[in-house]
Structures are given as structure tokens and as C-alpha cells.
Motif scaffolding. Structure first.
Motif, mmCIF file in Angstrom:
data_model
loop_
_atom_site.group_PDB
_atom_site.id
_atom_site.type_symbol
_atom_site.label_atom_id
_atom_site.label_comp_id
_atom_site.label_asym_id
_atom_site.label_seq_id
_atom_site.Cartn_x
_atom_site.Cartn_y
_atom_site.Cartn_z
ATOM 1 N N ILE A 61 36.443 -8.057 -13.477
ATOM 2 C CA ILE A 61 37.231 -9.252 -13.188
ATOM 3 C C ILE A 61 37.238 -9.408 -11.672
ATOM 4 O O ILE A 61 37.761 -8.549 -10.961
ATOM 5 N N PRO A 62 36.649 -10.488 -11.159
ATOM 6 C CA PRO A 62 36.551 -10.640 -9.700
ATOM 7 C C PRO A 62 37.908 -10.916 -9.062
ATOM 8 O O PRO A 62 38.826 -11.423 -9.708
ATOM 9 N N ALA A 63 38.018 -10.592 -7.787
ATOM 10 C CA ALA A 63 39.267 -10.810 -7.050
ATOM 11 C C ALA A 63 39.488 -12.290 -6.779
ATOM 12 O O ALA A 63 40.618 -12.746 -6.704
ATOM 13 N N PHE A 104 23.028 -2.627 -14.308
ATOM 14 C CA PHE A 104 23.459 -3.536 -13.244
ATOM 15 C C PHE A 104 24.940 -3.327 -12.948
ATOM 16 O O PHE A 104 25.350 -3.251 -11.785
ATOM 17 N N PHE A 105 25.742 -3.195 -13.990
ATOM 18 C CA PHE A 105 27.177 -2.956 -13.812
ATOM 19 C C PHE A 105 27.419 -1.646 -13.071
ATOM 20 O O PHE A 105 28.234 -1.586 -12.154
ATOM 21 N N SER A 106 26.700 -0.593 -13.451
ATOM 22 C CA SER A 106 26.930 0.717 -12.832
ATOM 23 C C SER A 106 26.467 0.768 -11.378
ATOM 24 O O SER A 106 26.988 1.546 -10.593
ATOM 25 N N LYS A 107 25.518 -0.068 -10.996
ATOM 26 C CA LYS A 107 25.012 -0.079 -9.621
ATOM 27 C C LYS A 107 25.713 -1.123 -8.739
ATOM 28 O O LYS A 107 25.557 -1.123 -7.523
ATOM 29 N N ALA A 108 26.475 -2.031 -9.342
ATOM 30 C CA ALA A 108 27.103 -3.110 -8.584
ATOM 31 C C ALA A 108 28.227 -2.587 -7.694
ATOM 32 O O ALA A 108 28.871 -1.587 -8.001
ATOM 33 N N ASP A 109 28.445 -3.300 -6.591
ATOM 34 C CA ASP A 109 29.561 -2.984 -5.701
ATOM 35 C C ASP A 109 30.828 -3.599 -6.305
ATOM 36 O O ASP A 109 30.999 -4.817 -6.308
ATOM 37 N N LEU A 110 31.688 -2.760 -6.848
ATOM 38 C CA LEU A 110 32.900 -3.215 -7.525
ATOM 39 C C LEU A 110 34.143 -3.075 -6.658
ATOM 40 O O LEU A 110 35.254 -3.291 -7.131
ATOM 41 N N GLN A 154 22.204 -7.945 -18.771
ATOM 42 C CA GLN A 154 22.874 -7.106 -17.781
ATOM 43 C C GLN A 154 23.987 -7.871 -17.076
ATOM 44 O O GLN A 154 25.073 -7.332 -16.855
ATOM 45 N N TYR A 155 23.745 -9.117 -16.749
ATOM 46 C CA TYR A 155 24.765 -9.905 -16.053
ATOM 47 C C TYR A 155 25.933 -10.226 -16.984
ATOM 48 O O TYR A 155 27.094 -10.175 -16.570
ATOM 49 N N LEU A 156 25.645 -10.533 -18.233
ATOM 50 C CA LEU A 156 26.716 -10.790 -19.196
ATOM 51 C C LEU A 156 27.596 -9.545 -19.363
ATOM 52 O O LEU A 156 28.825 -9.642 -19.383
ATOM 53 N N TYR A 157 26.974 -8.390 -19.461
ATOM 54 C CA TYR A 157 27.725 -7.139 -19.578
ATOM 55 C C TYR A 157 28.605 -6.914 -18.349
ATOM 56 O O TYR A 157 29.772 -6.544 -18.456
ATOM 57 N N TYR A 158 28.034 -7.185 -17.181
ATOM 58 C CA TYR A 158 28.789 -7.074 -15.927
ATOM 59 C C TYR A 158 30.002 -8.003 -15.954
ATOM 60 O O TYR A 158 31.107 -7.613 -15.583
ATOM 61 N N GLN A 184 39.853 -6.229 -11.055
ATOM 62 C CA GLN A 184 40.010 -5.243 -12.127
ATOM 63 C C GLN A 184 38.646 -4.908 -12.697
ATOM 64 O O GLN A 184 37.801 -5.790 -12.832
ATOM 65 N N VAL A 185 38.443 -3.647 -13.035
ATOM 66 C CA VAL A 185 37.222 -3.197 -13.689
ATOM 67 C C VAL A 185 37.632 -2.467 -14.962
ATOM 68 O O VAL A 185 38.515 -1.607 -14.933
ATOM 69 N N ILE A 186 37.018 -2.827 -16.063
ATOM 70 C CA ILE A 186 37.320 -2.164 -17.332
ATOM 71 C C ILE A 186 36.561 -0.842 -17.343
ATOM 72 O O ILE A 186 35.328 -0.818 -17.308
ATOM 73 N N CYS A 187 37.297 0.257 -17.386
ATOM 74 C CA CYS A 187 36.694 1.593 -17.323
ATOM 75 C C CYS A 187 35.971 1.915 -18.635
ATOM 76 O O CYS A 187 36.153 1.256 -19.661
ATOM 77 N N ASP A 188 35.156 2.971 -18.599
ATOM 78 C CA ASP A 188 34.377 3.369 -19.764
ATOM 79 C C ASP A 188 35.266 3.705 -20.963
ATOM 80 O O ASP A 188 34.950 3.350 -22.093
ATOM 81 N N ARG A 189 36.365 4.383 -20.709
ATOM 82 C CA ARG A 189 37.263 4.768 -21.807
ATOM 83 C C ARG A 189 37.851 3.531 -22.505
ATOM 84 O O ARG A 189 37.863 3.443 -23.727
#
Length: 99
Positions: free
Chosen positions: A65-67, A16-22, A56-60, A27-32
Motif C-alpha cells: 500500500i503506497p504512502a 519483483f515485490f521482494s526486490k522492490a524498495d518498500l 509480478q506488478y499485480l502481485y506487488y 503498509q506492506v502485507i507481510c508473508d505471514r
């Protein structure tokens, strides 16, 4: 609830996180950074969801971090008790603490 001991499929949980419109996120925490902070271990510890979509939603929510402040505004009214005068707080004491 206790800590879950089941297998965590982060390929599925993160879908869900990878498919979401970010694009509108603050801010988005990158994979690294996620790996550096061991966020998967943090997720395993805090996950008390009862469904895969809930996971999936909790992980998202952990990674994005929403604007807007809408997410934080939901619980902010609960914190108001800490800024009230002591006299007002006394009405929240349990009956066995009242004297």
C-alpha cells in the motif's frame, strides 16, 4: 476473460515485490499475513494479466500500500457518478431504458 488454469510460480511472481524498495510504503502485507489470508488463492482468481511482468506488478500491488494516494486517485474520478443528483445520472441511461 476466464480464470487461468496454468501453473502459478509464486517464487517468480513474487520476485519483483521482494526486490522492490518498500521503504516509502504506507503498509506492506507481510508473508505471514499473506499466508493467513490465502492471498495466493486470491491472486489466482483475479489474475487476468497477459505477461509475467504484469503478474509480478499485480502481485506487488496486492502486497504493498503506497504512502501517497496516487494509485487510488487514478480511478476515483469514475466514482463521481454515484454522488451526482439523479437528474444528472439519467443522461447515462441506455436508450432502451429512456422513457
Amino acid at each position: 476473460m476466464e480464470v487461468k488454469t496454468e501453473f502459478f510460480n509464486f517464487g517468480l511472481i513474487g520476485k519483483f515485490f521482494s526486490k522492490a524498495d518498500l521503504s516509502d510504503s504506507y503498509q506492506v502485507i507481510c508473508d505471514r499475513t499473506c499466508r493467513d489470508l490465502d492471498l495466493e488463492d486470491v491472486f489466482r482468481f483475479i489474475d487476468r494479466t497477459r505477461s509475467r511482468p504484469g503478474q509480478q506488478y499485480l502481485y506487488y500491488l496486492m502486497r504493498c500500500i503506497p504512502a501517497t494516494t496516487a494509485r487510488g486517485a487514478n480511478g476515483s474520478h469514475d466514482c463521481g457518478i454515484f454522488s451526482k443528483p439523479l437528474a444528472e445520472k439519467s443522461r447515462f441511461r441506455r436508450a432502451d431504458q429512456a422513457a
